[in-house]
Write a protein that holds these residues in place. Structure first.
Motif, mmCIF file in Angstrom:
data_model
loop_
_atom_site.group_PDB
_atom_site.id
_atom_site.type_symbol
_atom_site.label_atom_id
_atom_site.label_comp_id
_atom_site.label_asym_id
_atom_site.label_seq_id
_atom_site.Cartn_x
_atom_site.Cartn_y
_atom_site.Cartn_z
ATOM 1 N N THR A 79 3.941 -14.036 1.788
ATOM 2 C CA THR A 79 4.712 -13.430 0.693
ATOM 3 C C THR A 79 5.461 -14.485 -0.119
ATOM 4 O O THR A 79 6.479 -14.177 -0.741
ATOM 5 N N TYR A 118 6.731 -3.124 7.633
ATOM 6 C CA TYR A 118 6.871 -3.976 6.454
ATOM 7 C C TYR A 118 6.243 -5.350 6.711
ATOM 8 O O TYR A 118 5.596 -5.919 5.819
ATOM 9 N N GLY A 121 2.626 -4.948 6.397
ATOM 10 C CA GLY A 121 2.290 -4.820 4.987
ATOM 11 C C GLY A 121 2.278 -6.155 4.274
ATOM 12 O O GLY A 121 1.425 -6.414 3.411
ATOM 13 N N GLY A 122 3.205 -7.042 4.639
ATOM 14 C CA GLY A 122 3.213 -8.371 4.052
ATOM 15 C C GLY A 122 1.975 -9.164 4.404
ATOM 16 O O GLY A 122 1.402 -9.871 3.550
ATOM 17 N N THR A 124 -0.917 -7.857 5.161
ATOM 18 C CA THR A 124 -2.093 -7.186 4.580
ATOM 19 C C THR A 124 -2.165 -7.366 3.066
ATOM 20 O O THR A 124 -3.221 -7.714 2.521
ATOM 21 N N TRP A 125 -1.037 -7.128 2.369
ATOM 22 C CA TRP A 125 -1.044 -7.123 0.909
ATOM 23 C C TRP A 125 -0.429 -8.370 0.294
ATOM 24 O O TRP A 125 -0.490 -8.544 -0.925
ATOM 25 N N VAL A 129 3.117 -6.421 -1.500
ATOM 26 C CA VAL A 129 3.752 -5.420 -0.648
ATOM 27 C C VAL A 129 4.901 -4.732 -1.378
ATOM 28 O O VAL A 129 5.192 -3.553 -1.138
ATOM 29 N N HIS A 132 4.028 -1.442 -3.117
ATOM 30 C CA HIS A 132 3.548 -0.342 -2.275
ATOM 31 C C HIS A 132 4.703 0.509 -1.759
ATOM 32 O O HIS A 132 4.625 1.051 -0.659
ATOM 33 N N ASP A 135 4.403 3.949 -0.179
ATOM 34 C CA ASP A 135 4.115 4.077 1.248
ATOM 35 C C ASP A 135 5.425 4.390 1.965
ATOM 36 O O ASP A 135 6.400 3.640 1.840
ATOM 37 N N ILE A 138 6.976 1.393 3.915
ATOM 38 C CA ILE A 138 7.531 0.349 3.056
ATOM 39 C C ILE A 138 8.823 0.834 2.404
ATOM 40 O O ILE A 138 9.825 0.106 2.328
#
Length: 351
Positions: A79, A118, A121-122, A124-125, A129, A132, A135, A138
């Motif tokens: 990130t 979270y 998510g960091g 993955t995206w 993030v 998102h 979600d 998140i």
């Protein structure tokens, strides 16, 4: 341990129990990754924060600083474009700051799972993030971070220090989150070289400062109560300095903030009542009559460093003694304003 986790995860849903801290959650996330557990089949929960769900196996994960640092480094690398604050909630400065804020919400039973989701998510995206927030996981992490940031701001505004007979300063503060460690740097800058301690008995944490160094100490119930009892041994000048601050506060306060007046709701909104207990400016027992003036604040006396009047740096640091009164010892608003303003430079860092 990883083999045991992998075996439990292969049988069905798994709940990882960890310490209620950033390091504990980061370690649990790292253990789930190293054990190759499916993200949708694992849940992270702080110790004592709840019970496992039906059909869910449980496993305790001890805190490992090395694993926690490895997970954090990977998250920050994934990130990295968010380091300037882009894509983050208001008042959250960086992904590292968000992790600390969410982890400080230890009173929320879903804190660990929100931070877990979270972090995933960091990974993955990446920096996306922050986009998102539709979600629920998140959005919940960002909600907790925003609430913790508000608690940090309240701490910076409403922590009040008392000078003890031994010379150091002590503050007792009860926030809704474990944010005292997060605001310690602010008070290190404000207090300079002074020795001070901030105690949070609600979460069993204390921050000590001496010689420019900060130390975080975890306290059990009895140690926290003993630290709070030290407020019963104030410095001989403490009551007078509290009166100066209360007099200044009363003199500059806007009218209409009483309980039955129009501005009361706004005052309670900006200054929560749960924090009023430790504020000398709202303590009716503070002696704003100035019935006692310490020698250091009288003309012709010596200051705290023992300097005679001729060697003092500025006459504005001296305060004239209270004038005797034939009636009850009271002070009007103009006297309070003059007295408090004259001593403001010596008490500003106490507020």
């Amino acid at each position: 341990m990883l083999r045991d986790l992998a075996a439990l995860g292969a049988r069905g849903p798994l709940c990882l129990s960890c310490e209620a801290s950033a390091e504990g959650v980061l370690t649990a996330v790292g253990a789930a990754y190293l054990a190759r557990l499916r993200p949708d089949a694992v849940r992270v929960q702080a110790e004592g924060a709840g019970q496992p769900r039906l059909g869910e196996a449980t496993a305790a994960v001890g805190t490992d600083p090395a694993v926690a640092q490895r997970v954090l480094d990977g998250f920050l690398a994934a990130t990295a474009p968010m380091a300037s604050g882009r894509g983050l909630p208001r008042y959250v400065h960086s992904p590292r700051h968000l992790v600390s804020l969410v982890a400080s919400m230890v009173d929320e039973p879903d804190m660990a799972e929100a931070l877990h989701r979270y972090l995933r998510g960091g990974f993955t995206w990446g920096p996306a993030v922050g986009t998102h927030n539709s979600d629920p996981a998140i959005a919940r992490a960002e909600e907790l971070a925003t609430a913790a940031a508000g608690e940090c701001e309240h701490a910076r505004q409403f922590i009040r220090f008392s000078r003890l007979s031994t010379g150091e300063y002590l503050a007792v503060y009860r926030p809704k989150a474990d944010v005292v460690p997060l605001v310690a740097g602010h008070f290190r800058r404000r207090m300079g070289t002074e020795r001070f301690c901030i105690v949070d008995p609600a979460h069993g944490s204390a921050v000590l400062h001496e010689g420019g160094r900060l130390a975080l100490v975890r306290l059990d119930g009895e140690a926290a109560r003993e630290a709070c009892r030290r407020l019963d041994d104030p410095h001989r000048e403490e009551a007078y300095v509290r009166a100066l601050w209360k007099g200044f506060y009363d003199a500059v306060s806007l009218p209409g903030r009483g309980r039955d007046q129009r501005g009361y709701d706004l005052r309670v909104h900006l200054m929560p009542k749960r924090l009023w207990q430790g504020l000398p400016e709202l303590d009716p027992s503070v002696d704003t009559a100035w019935t006692f003036v310490p020698e250091a604040y009288r003309d012709g006396g010596t200051d705290r460093e023992g300097l005679p009047p001729s060697d003092r740096p500025s006459p504005t640091h001296r305060l004239r003694p209270a004038q005797p009164s034939s009636g009850p010892a009271t002070r009007n608003t103009s006297q309070a304003t003059a007295q408090a303003t004259a001593s403001w430079n010596t008490t500003a860092n106490r507020a």
